[in-house]
Design an enzyme around this catalytic site. Sequence first.
Site, short mmCIF file in Angstrom:
data_model
loop_
_atom_site.label_atom_id
_atom_site.label_comp_id
_atom_site.label_asym_id
_atom_site.label_seq_id
_atom_site.Cartn_x
_atom_site.Cartn_y
_atom_site.Cartn_z
N GLU A 369 0.85 -1.19 0.00
CA GLU A 369 0.00 0.00 0.00
C GLU A 369 0.88 1.23 0.00
O GLU A 369 1.90 1.28 0.70
CB GLU A 369 -0.91 0.09 1.24
CG GLU A 369 -2.11 -0.82 1.18
CD GLU A 369 -3.05 -0.62 2.36
OE1 GLU A 369 -3.09 0.48 2.95
OE2 GLU A 369 -3.75 -1.60 2.70
C1 FCB Z 1 -4.25 1.88 5.39
C2 FCB Z 1 -5.31 0.82 5.42
C3 FCB Z 1 -6.26 0.88 4.26
C4 FCB Z 1 -6.64 2.30 3.92
C5 FCB Z 1 -5.41 3.17 3.79
C6 FCB Z 1 -5.70 4.61 3.43
O1 FCB Z 1 -3.71 2.05 6.65
O2 FCB Z 1 -4.70 -0.45 5.41
O3 FCB Z 1 -7.38 0.08 4.54
O4 FCB Z 1 -7.53 2.78 4.85
O5 FCB Z 1 -4.70 3.15 5.00
#
Ligand code: FCB
Length: 454
Positions: A369
Amino acid sequence: MHNDDHNEGQHAVTRRHVVSGSLGLTAALAAGAVGATGTAPAGKRPVPVAGTFLWGTASSAHQIEGNNVNSDFWLAETVKPTLFREPSGDACDSYHRYEEDAALAAGLGFNAHRFGIEWARIEPEPGRFSEAELDHYVRVLESCHKHGLAPMVTLSHWTVPRWFAARGGFENAESPAQFERFAKKVAERLGPLMSAATTFNECNIGRLAQFLFHLDTPEAKAGVKAMLDACAKASGSDRFANVLLGDLAKSEANMVEAHRRAVAALKAGPGDFPVGLTISMQAIEGVGDSNKASAVADLLYGPWLDAAKVCDFVGVQTYTRIRVGTEGPLPPPDGAEKTGAGYEFYPQAVGNTVRFAAERIGKPIYVTENGIATDDDTRRVAYIDGALNALQKAKADGIDIRGYFHWSLLDNFEWTAGYSQKFGLVAVDRKTFVRTPKPSARHLGGIAKQRRSL
Ligand code: FCB
Protein backbone atom coordinates in the site's frame (compact mmCIF):
# COMPACT_ATOMS: atom_id res chain seq x y z
CA MET A 1 -24.02 -23.32 3.72
CA HIS A 2 -22.92 -26.38 5.60
CA ASN A 3 -22.05 -26.98 9.18
CA ASP A 4 -18.51 -28.03 9.95
CA ASP A 5 -18.59 -27.63 13.67
CA HIS A 6 -21.64 -27.01 15.76
CA ASN A 7 -19.62 -26.41 18.93
CA GLU A 8 -18.07 -24.33 17.97
CA GLY A 9 -2.29 12.69 17.34
CA GLN A 10 -1.91 14.91 18.84
CA HIS A 11 -1.50 16.55 15.42
CA ALA A 12 -4.20 14.63 13.70
CA VAL A 13 -7.07 15.82 11.85
CA THR A 14 -10.74 16.14 12.44
CA ARG A 15 -13.32 14.77 14.80
CA ARG A 16 -14.29 11.16 14.34
CA HIS A 17 -11.50 10.13 11.99
CA VAL A 18 -10.56 7.44 14.35
CA VAL A 19 -9.75 4.74 11.93
CA SER A 20 -9.17 6.33 8.58
CA GLY A 21 -6.19 4.39 7.39
CA SER A 22 -3.40 3.57 9.72
CA LEU A 23 -2.69 7.20 10.11
CA GLY A 24 -6.01 8.90 10.01
CA LEU A 25 -6.41 8.25 13.67
CA THR A 26 -7.71 11.12 15.48
CA ALA A 27 -6.84 13.61 18.04
CA ALA A 28 -10.53 14.16 18.49
CA LEU A 29 -10.72 10.66 19.81
CA ALA A 30 -8.04 11.68 22.21
CA ALA A 31 -10.31 14.58 23.04
CA GLY A 32 -13.20 12.29 23.79
CA ALA A 33 -15.27 12.27 20.61
CA VAL A 34 -17.11 9.73 20.47
CA GLY A 35 -19.21 -25.49 -6.20
CA ALA A 36 -15.77 -25.48 -6.86
CA THR A 37 -13.51 -28.36 -5.87
CA GLY A 38 -10.49 -26.28 -4.98
CA THR A 39 -8.83 -27.06 -8.27
CA ALA A 40 -8.19 -24.19 -10.64
CA PRO A 41 -10.06 -24.70 -13.89
CA ALA A 42 -7.85 -25.52 -16.87
CA GLY A 43 -6.38 -22.41 -18.43
CA LYS A 44 -7.00 -20.41 -15.28
CA ARG A 45 -3.94 -21.15 -13.25
CA PRO A 46 -2.74 -18.27 -11.12
CA VAL A 47 -0.37 -15.88 -12.81
CA PRO A 48 3.04 -16.88 -11.39
CA VAL A 49 4.73 -14.09 -9.53
CA ALA A 50 8.29 -15.36 -9.48
CA GLY A 51 10.42 -13.18 -11.73
CA THR A 52 7.59 -10.75 -12.53
CA PHE A 53 7.43 -7.29 -11.05
CA LEU A 54 3.87 -6.80 -9.83
CA TRP A 55 2.17 -3.51 -10.63
CA GLY A 56 -1.20 -3.28 -9.02
CA THR A 57 -3.71 -1.50 -6.87
CA ALA A 58 -4.79 -2.47 -3.35
CA SER A 59 -8.18 -2.60 -1.64
CA SER A 60 -9.97 -4.37 1.19
CA ALA A 61 -13.26 -6.24 1.11
CA HIS A 62 -15.14 -4.03 3.56
CA GLN A 63 -14.07 -0.79 1.90
CA ILE A 64 -15.34 -1.66 -1.59
CA GLU A 65 -17.78 -4.58 -1.53
CA GLY A 66 -20.76 -3.03 0.25
CA ASN A 67 -23.36 -4.49 2.63
CA ASN A 68 -20.92 -6.45 4.72
CA VAL A 69 -23.69 -6.90 7.26
CA ASN A 70 -22.22 -9.77 9.28
CA SER A 71 -19.04 -7.90 10.14
CA ASP A 72 -18.14 -6.12 13.36
CA PHE A 73 -17.50 -2.86 11.51
CA TRP A 74 -20.98 -2.82 10.01
CA LEU A 75 -22.36 -3.00 13.51
CA ALA A 76 -19.99 -0.34 14.85
CA GLU A 77 -20.97 1.98 12.01
CA THR A 78 -24.65 1.68 12.81
CA VAL A 79 -24.82 1.72 16.64
CA LYS A 80 -25.20 4.87 18.73
CA PRO A 81 -22.87 6.38 19.70
CA THR A 82 -20.53 5.65 16.84
CA LEU A 83 -17.17 7.10 15.88
CA PHE A 84 -17.95 6.64 12.20
CA ARG A 85 -18.83 9.66 10.13
CA GLU A 86 -21.24 7.56 8.05
CA PRO A 87 -21.94 3.86 7.45
CA SER A 88 -20.25 1.91 4.65
CA GLY A 89 -23.60 0.98 3.07
CA ASP A 90 -23.21 -0.11 -0.54
CA ALA A 91 -19.54 0.98 -0.64
CA CYS A 92 -18.46 0.68 -4.31
CA ASP A 93 -20.74 -2.31 -4.87
CA SER A 94 -17.65 -4.28 -5.86
CA TYR A 95 -19.30 -7.39 -4.45
CA HIS A 96 -21.26 -7.33 -7.73
CA ARG A 97 -18.87 -5.30 -9.87
CA TYR A 98 -15.61 -7.22 -9.29
CA GLU A 99 -15.41 -8.22 -12.93
CA GLU A 100 -15.73 -4.62 -14.05
CA ASP A 101 -13.03 -3.63 -11.56
CA ALA A 102 -10.64 -6.33 -12.80
CA ALA A 103 -11.24 -5.30 -16.41
CA LEU A 104 -10.67 -1.67 -15.48
CA ALA A 105 -7.40 -2.39 -13.65
CA ALA A 106 -6.10 -4.56 -16.47
CA GLY A 107 -7.17 -2.01 -19.09
CA LEU A 108 -5.23 0.69 -17.28
CA GLY A 109 -2.07 -1.43 -17.51
CA PHE A 110 -1.76 -3.30 -14.19
CA ASN A 111 -0.73 -6.96 -13.97
CA ALA A 112 -1.71 -7.61 -10.33
CA HIS A 113 -4.65 -6.95 -8.01
CA ARG A 114 -4.56 -6.86 -4.19
CA PHE A 115 -7.90 -7.31 -2.45
CA GLY A 116 -9.45 -8.92 0.61
CA ILE A 117 -11.81 -11.79 1.10
CA GLU A 118 -14.37 -11.26 3.82
CA TRP A 119 -14.31 -13.68 6.74
CA ALA A 120 -17.72 -12.42 7.91
CA ARG A 121 -19.28 -13.61 4.64
CA ILE A 122 -17.38 -16.88 4.41
CA GLU A 123 -18.05 -17.92 8.03
CA PRO A 124 -21.14 -15.97 9.09
CA GLU A 125 -21.63 -18.18 12.16
CA PRO A 126 -18.94 -20.06 14.06
CA GLY A 127 -18.00 -23.17 12.11
CA ARG A 128 -20.67 -22.59 9.46
CA PHE A 129 -18.97 -21.94 6.16
CA SER A 130 -20.93 -20.59 3.23
CA GLU A 131 -20.19 -22.58 0.08
CA ALA A 132 -21.97 -19.91 -1.95
CA GLU A 133 -19.66 -17.18 -0.63
CA LEU A 134 -16.58 -19.31 -1.23
CA ASP A 135 -17.86 -19.79 -4.77
CA HIS A 136 -18.24 -16.06 -5.04
CA TYR A 137 -14.55 -15.58 -4.25
CA VAL A 138 -13.63 -18.35 -6.70
CA ARG A 139 -15.34 -16.21 -9.33
CA VAL A 140 -13.53 -13.08 -8.14
CA LEU A 141 -10.17 -14.85 -8.40
CA GLU A 142 -11.05 -16.28 -11.79
CA SER A 143 -11.94 -12.84 -13.07
CA CYS A 144 -8.41 -11.73 -12.15
CA HIS A 145 -6.93 -14.56 -14.21
CA LYS A 146 -9.25 -13.82 -17.09
CA HIS A 147 -7.87 -10.28 -17.20
CA GLY A 148 -4.23 -11.26 -16.65
CA LEU A 149 -4.03 -9.96 -13.07
CA ALA A 150 -2.07 -11.82 -10.41
CA PRO A 151 -4.32 -11.87 -7.33
CA MET A 152 -2.73 -11.08 -3.97
CA VAL A 153 -5.32 -11.96 -1.34
CA THR A 154 -5.61 -10.54 2.19
CA LEU A 155 -7.20 -12.92 4.69
CA SER A 156 -8.00 -10.31 7.29
CA HIS A 157 -8.15 -6.57 6.66
CA TRP A 158 -9.39 -5.37 10.08
CA THR A 159 -12.98 -6.58 9.82
CA VAL A 160 -14.00 -9.82 11.53
CA PRO A 161 -17.33 -11.64 11.80
CA ARG A 162 -19.66 -10.19 14.41
CA TRP A 163 -19.76 -13.50 16.26
CA PHE A 164 -15.96 -13.46 16.54
CA ALA A 165 -15.91 -9.90 17.91
CA ALA A 166 -18.72 -10.75 20.31
CA ARG A 167 -16.57 -13.53 21.75
CA GLY A 168 -13.78 -11.08 22.48
CA GLY A 169 -12.10 -11.03 19.06
CA PHE A 170 -8.36 -11.63 19.28
CA GLU A 171 -8.51 -11.05 23.03
CA ASN A 172 -10.09 -14.51 23.27
CA ALA A 173 -7.59 -17.34 23.80
CA GLU A 174 -9.51 -19.44 21.26
CA SER A 175 -9.02 -16.87 18.51
CA PRO A 176 -5.86 -18.39 16.96
CA ALA A 177 -7.66 -21.69 16.45
CA GLN A 178 -10.71 -19.91 15.05
CA PHE A 179 -8.61 -17.95 12.59
CA GLU A 180 -6.71 -21.09 11.63
CA ARG A 181 -9.97 -22.90 10.85
CA PHE A 182 -10.94 -20.06 8.52
CA ALA A 183 -7.48 -19.99 6.91
CA LYS A 184 -7.59 -23.74 6.27
CA LYS A 185 -10.95 -23.48 4.56
CA VAL A 186 -9.72 -20.61 2.42
CA ALA A 187 -6.50 -22.42 1.52
CA GLU A 188 -8.43 -25.53 0.45
CA ARG A 189 -10.95 -23.74 -1.72
CA LEU A 190 -9.23 -20.60 -2.94
CA GLY A 191 -5.53 -21.42 -2.59
CA PRO A 192 -5.17 -22.97 -6.05
CA LEU A 193 -6.28 -19.68 -7.58
CA MET A 194 -4.03 -17.36 -5.59
CA SER A 195 -0.79 -15.81 -6.85
CA ALA A 196 0.16 -14.50 -3.39
CA ALA A 197 -1.52 -14.05 -0.01
CA THR A 198 -1.09 -12.16 3.22
CA THR A 199 -2.54 -13.00 6.61
CA PHE A 200 -3.22 -9.72 8.42
CA ASN A 201 -3.34 -6.25 6.98
CA GLU A 202 -1.31 -3.86 9.09
CA CYS A 203 -1.05 -6.18 12.04
CA ASN A 204 0.72 -3.41 14.01
CA ILE A 205 -2.06 -0.86 13.63
CA GLY A 206 -2.91 -1.02 17.34
CA ARG A 207 0.66 -0.03 18.23
CA LEU A 208 0.60 2.91 15.83
CA ALA A 209 -2.75 4.07 17.08
CA GLN A 210 -1.65 4.09 20.69
CA PHE A 211 1.67 5.72 20.05
CA LEU A 212 0.59 8.45 17.68
CA PHE A 213 -2.79 9.35 18.98
CA HIS A 214 -2.69 8.53 22.63
CA LEU A 215 -5.54 6.10 22.58
CA ASP A 216 -4.68 5.29 26.15
CA THR A 217 -5.93 8.63 27.53
CA PRO A 218 -9.12 8.50 29.61
CA GLU A 219 -11.03 10.58 27.04
CA ALA A 220 -10.02 8.37 24.14
CA LYS A 221 -10.83 5.25 26.05
CA ALA A 222 -14.27 6.62 26.92
CA GLY A 223 -15.11 7.31 23.26
CA VAL A 224 -14.06 3.86 22.13
CA LYS A 225 -15.75 2.20 25.09
CA ALA A 226 -19.08 3.89 24.44
CA MET A 227 -19.14 2.58 20.86
CA LEU A 228 -17.94 -0.91 21.76
CA ASP A 229 -20.42 -1.09 24.65
CA ALA A 230 -23.21 -0.29 22.21
CA CYS A 231 -21.91 -3.07 19.91
CA ALA A 232 -21.78 -5.48 22.84
CA LYS A 233 -25.33 -4.63 23.86
CA ALA A 234 -26.58 -5.09 20.29
CA SER A 235 -24.95 -8.51 20.09
CA GLY A 236 -25.73 -9.73 23.59
CA SER A 237 -22.05 -9.88 24.51
CA ASP A 238 -20.08 -8.73 27.51
CA ARG A 239 -16.71 -8.58 25.72
CA PHE A 240 -17.12 -7.22 22.19
CA ALA A 241 -13.62 -6.38 20.86
CA ASN A 242 -12.40 -4.65 17.75
CA VAL A 243 -9.07 -5.48 16.16
CA LEU A 244 -7.96 -1.85 16.08
CA LEU A 245 -9.40 -0.46 19.23
CA GLY A 246 -9.08 -3.36 21.62
CA ASP A 247 -6.65 -4.16 24.40
CA LEU A 248 -3.28 -4.89 22.81
CA ALA A 249 -1.96 -6.50 25.95
CA LYS A 250 -4.65 -9.13 25.56
CA SER A 251 -4.84 -9.46 21.78
CA GLU A 252 -1.39 -9.15 20.27
CA ALA A 253 0.10 -12.49 21.28
CA ASN A 254 -3.05 -14.19 19.99
CA MET A 255 -2.76 -12.32 16.69
CA VAL A 256 0.85 -13.39 16.29
CA GLU A 257 -0.15 -17.00 16.93
CA ALA A 258 -3.15 -16.71 14.57
CA HIS A 259 -0.80 -15.34 11.89
CA ARG A 260 1.67 -18.17 12.40
CA ARG A 261 -1.05 -20.80 12.08
CA ALA A 262 -2.57 -19.11 9.03
CA VAL A 263 0.80 -19.03 7.25
CA ALA A 264 1.15 -22.76 7.89
CA ALA A 265 -2.39 -23.39 6.60
CA LEU A 266 -1.76 -21.43 3.40
CA LYS A 267 1.61 -23.07 2.81
CA ALA A 268 0.13 -26.53 3.34
CA GLY A 269 -1.60 -26.25 -0.03
CA PRO A 270 -3.18 -27.24 -2.32
CA GLY A 271 -2.02 -23.90 -3.74
CA ASP A 272 1.62 -22.92 -4.12
CA PHE A 273 2.29 -19.22 -3.74
CA PRO A 274 4.27 -16.80 -1.57
CA VAL A 275 2.72 -15.82 1.75
CA GLY A 276 3.41 -12.59 3.59
CA LEU A 277 2.34 -10.18 6.29
CA THR A 278 1.65 -6.48 5.74
CA ILE A 279 2.93 -3.91 8.20
CA SER A 280 2.02 -0.25 8.47
CA MET A 281 5.47 1.30 8.19
CA GLN A 282 5.84 5.04 8.13
CA ALA A 283 9.35 6.43 7.80
CA ILE A 284 10.64 7.27 11.27
CA GLU A 285 12.92 10.28 11.17
CA GLY A 286 14.86 11.45 14.20
CA VAL A 287 15.02 15.18 14.92
CA GLY A 288 17.75 16.56 17.17
CA ASP A 289 20.36 14.92 19.35
CA SER A 290 19.31 12.00 21.51
CA ASN A 291 16.02 11.65 19.68
CA LYS A 292 14.04 8.48 20.20
CA ALA A 293 13.65 7.49 16.52
CA SER A 294 15.30 4.13 16.80
CA ALA A 295 13.39 3.13 19.95
CA VAL A 296 10.16 4.22 18.29
CA ALA A 297 10.86 2.16 15.17
CA ASP A 298 11.51 -0.86 17.38
CA LEU A 299 8.31 -0.25 19.29
CA LEU A 300 6.10 0.19 16.25
CA TYR A 301 7.56 -2.43 13.92
CA GLY A 302 9.91 -4.71 15.82
CA PRO A 303 7.61 -7.46 17.09
CA TRP A 304 5.77 -7.77 13.79
CA LEU A 305 8.93 -7.83 11.70
CA ASP A 306 9.90 -10.76 13.90
CA ALA A 307 6.53 -12.39 13.24
CA ALA A 308 7.12 -11.94 9.49
CA LYS A 309 10.16 -14.21 9.68
CA VAL A 310 7.93 -17.21 8.97
CA CYS A 311 6.79 -15.53 5.73
CA ASP A 312 8.12 -15.48 2.19
CA PHE A 313 7.87 -11.69 1.97
CA VAL A 314 6.99 -8.54 3.87
CA GLY A 315 4.28 -6.18 2.68
CA VAL A 316 5.37 -2.61 3.40
CA GLN A 317 2.57 -0.01 3.64
CA THR A 318 3.73 3.58 3.74
CA TYR A 319 1.90 6.90 3.49
CA THR A 320 4.11 9.48 5.18
CA ARG A 321 6.90 10.01 7.72
CA ILE A 322 6.79 10.40 11.48
CA ARG A 323 9.33 12.81 12.93
CA VAL A 324 10.49 11.89 16.38
CA GLY A 325 12.25 14.15 18.86
CA THR A 326 13.53 13.50 22.35
CA GLU A 327 10.04 13.43 23.84
CA GLY A 328 8.18 11.55 21.12
CA PRO A 329 6.39 12.34 17.83
CA LEU A 330 6.60 15.87 16.45
CA PRO A 331 4.12 17.65 14.17
CA PRO A 332 5.06 18.13 10.49
CA PRO A 333 7.47 21.02 9.88
CA ASP A 334 5.89 24.48 9.62
CA GLY A 335 4.45 25.08 6.20
CA ALA A 336 4.62 21.42 5.16
CA GLU A 337 1.99 20.35 2.65
CA LYS A 338 -0.66 18.07 4.18
CA THR A 339 -2.68 15.41 2.41
CA GLY A 340 -6.45 15.13 2.68
CA ALA A 341 -5.96 12.68 5.53
CA GLY A 342 -4.16 15.34 7.57
CA TYR A 343 -0.65 13.97 7.52
CA GLU A 344 2.39 15.30 5.72
CA PHE A 345 2.77 14.97 1.94
CA TYR A 346 6.03 13.03 1.91
CA PRO A 347 6.13 10.51 -0.94
CA GLN A 348 9.81 9.68 -0.51
CA ALA A 349 8.97 8.01 2.84
CA VAL A 350 8.48 4.66 1.12
CA GLY A 351 12.13 4.62 0.02
CA ASN A 352 13.15 4.72 3.69
CA THR A 353 10.71 2.08 4.85
CA VAL A 354 11.64 -0.54 2.26
CA ARG A 355 15.28 -0.04 3.23
CA PHE A 356 14.46 -0.38 6.91
CA ALA A 357 12.38 -3.53 6.37
CA ALA A 358 15.04 -5.10 4.18
CA GLU A 359 17.79 -4.39 6.69
CA ARG A 360 15.77 -5.75 9.57
CA ILE A 361 14.45 -8.91 8.01
CA GLY A 362 16.23 -9.61 4.71
CA LYS A 363 13.14 -10.91 2.91
CA PRO A 364 11.75 -9.86 -0.45
CA ILE A 365 9.50 -6.83 -0.24
CA TYR A 366 6.26 -5.87 -1.89
CA VAL A 367 4.97 -2.36 -1.35
CA THR A 368 1.42 -3.49 -0.64
CA GLU A 369 0.00 0.00 0.00
CA ASN A 370 1.10 3.54 -0.80
CA GLY A 371 -1.09 6.45 -1.75
CA ILE A 372 -2.61 9.81 -0.93
CA ALA A 373 -6.01 11.23 -0.02
CA THR A 374 -6.59 14.30 -2.13
CA ASP A 375 -9.23 16.09 -4.19
CA ASP A 376 -6.45 17.45 -6.41
CA ASP A 377 -5.41 14.63 -8.70
CA THR A 378 -2.28 16.48 -9.81
CA ARG A 379 -0.95 15.97 -6.27
CA ARG A 380 -1.62 12.23 -6.62
CA VAL A 381 0.47 12.17 -9.80
CA ALA A 382 3.26 14.05 -8.00
CA TYR A 383 3.00 11.65 -5.06
CA ILE A 384 3.25 8.60 -7.32
CA ASP A 385 6.31 10.00 -9.09
CA GLY A 386 7.99 10.86 -5.79
CA ALA A 387 7.32 7.41 -4.37
CA LEU A 388 8.48 5.53 -7.47
CA ASN A 389 11.59 7.64 -7.68
CA ALA A 390 12.49 6.78 -4.08
CA LEU A 391 11.81 3.09 -4.75
CA GLN A 392 13.99 3.11 -7.86
CA LYS A 393 16.89 4.42 -5.80
CA ALA A 394 16.33 1.77 -3.14
CA LYS A 395 16.23 -0.90 -5.80
CA ALA A 396 19.43 0.44 -7.38
CA ASP A 397 21.01 0.10 -3.93
CA GLY A 398 20.11 -3.58 -3.92
CA ILE A 399 16.81 -3.69 -2.03
CA ASP A 400 14.76 -6.65 -3.28
CA ILE A 401 11.46 -4.93 -4.18
CA ARG A 402 9.13 -7.18 -6.13
CA GLY A 403 6.01 -5.12 -6.61
CA TYR A 404 4.13 -1.87 -6.06
CA PHE A 405 0.44 -1.76 -5.16
CA HIS A 406 -1.14 1.67 -5.07
CA TRP A 407 -3.90 2.39 -2.55
CA SER A 408 -6.40 2.39 -4.15
CA LEU A 409 -8.09 1.64 -7.46
CA LEU A 410 -11.36 3.26 -6.37
CA ASP A 411 -12.44 6.09 -4.10
CA ASN A 412 -13.85 3.98 -1.30
CA PHE A 413 -15.06 3.75 2.31
CA GLU A 414 -12.22 5.21 4.36
CA TRP A 415 -13.21 3.73 7.72
CA THR A 416 -14.28 6.37 10.26
CA ALA A 417 -13.76 9.13 7.69
CA GLY A 418 -16.48 7.55 5.56
CA TYR A 419 -16.42 8.67 1.94
CA SER A 420 -14.82 12.04 2.66
CA GLN A 421 -11.23 11.06 1.83
CA LYS A 422 -10.46 10.21 -1.77
CA PHE A 423 -7.58 7.78 -2.20
CA GLY A 424 -8.72 6.41 -5.58
CA LEU A 425 -7.16 6.50 -9.01
CA VAL A 426 -10.76 6.16 -10.15
CA ALA A 427 -13.78 8.18 -8.96
CA VAL A 428 -16.98 6.31 -8.07
CA ASP A 429 -20.42 7.86 -8.37
CA ARG A 430 -22.07 7.26 -4.99
CA LYS A 431 -25.49 6.57 -6.50
CA THR A 432 -24.84 4.86 -9.83
CA PHE A 433 -21.42 3.34 -8.93
CA VAL A 434 -20.12 4.44 -12.32
CA ARG A 435 -16.31 4.38 -12.30
CA THR A 436 -14.44 7.29 -13.89
CA PRO A 437 -10.64 7.05 -14.13
CA LYS A 438 -8.73 10.16 -13.09
CA PRO A 439 -5.58 11.29 -14.93
CA SER A 440 -3.50 9.61 -12.19
CA ALA A 441 -4.98 6.24 -13.18
CA ARG A 442 -3.69 6.64 -16.73
CA HIS A 443 -0.39 7.94 -15.37
CA LEU A 444 0.36 4.99 -13.09
CA GLY A 445 -1.25 2.49 -15.47
CA GLY A 446 0.95 3.83 -18.26
CA ILE A 447 4.06 3.33 -16.13
CA ALA A 448 2.93 -0.20 -15.29
CA LYS A 449 2.41 -0.94 -18.97
CA GLN A 450 5.80 0.42 -20.04
CA ARG A 451 8.09 -0.74 -17.30
CA ARG A 452 8.92 -4.33 -16.58
CA SER A 453 10.22 -3.20 -13.21
CA LEU A 454 10.59 -0.01 -11.20
C1 FCB B 1 -4.25 1.88 5.39
C2 FCB B 1 -5.31 0.82 5.42
C3 FCB B 1 -6.26 0.88 4.26
C4 FCB B 1 -6.64 2.30 3.92
C5 FCB B 1 -5.41 3.17 3.79
C6 FCB B 1 -5.70 4.61 3.43
O1 FCB B 1 -3.71 2.05 6.65
O2 FCB B 1 -4.70 -0.45 5.41
O3 FCB B 1 -7.38 0.08 4.54
O4 FCB B 1 -7.53 2.78 4.85
O5 FCB B 1 -4.70 3.15 5.00
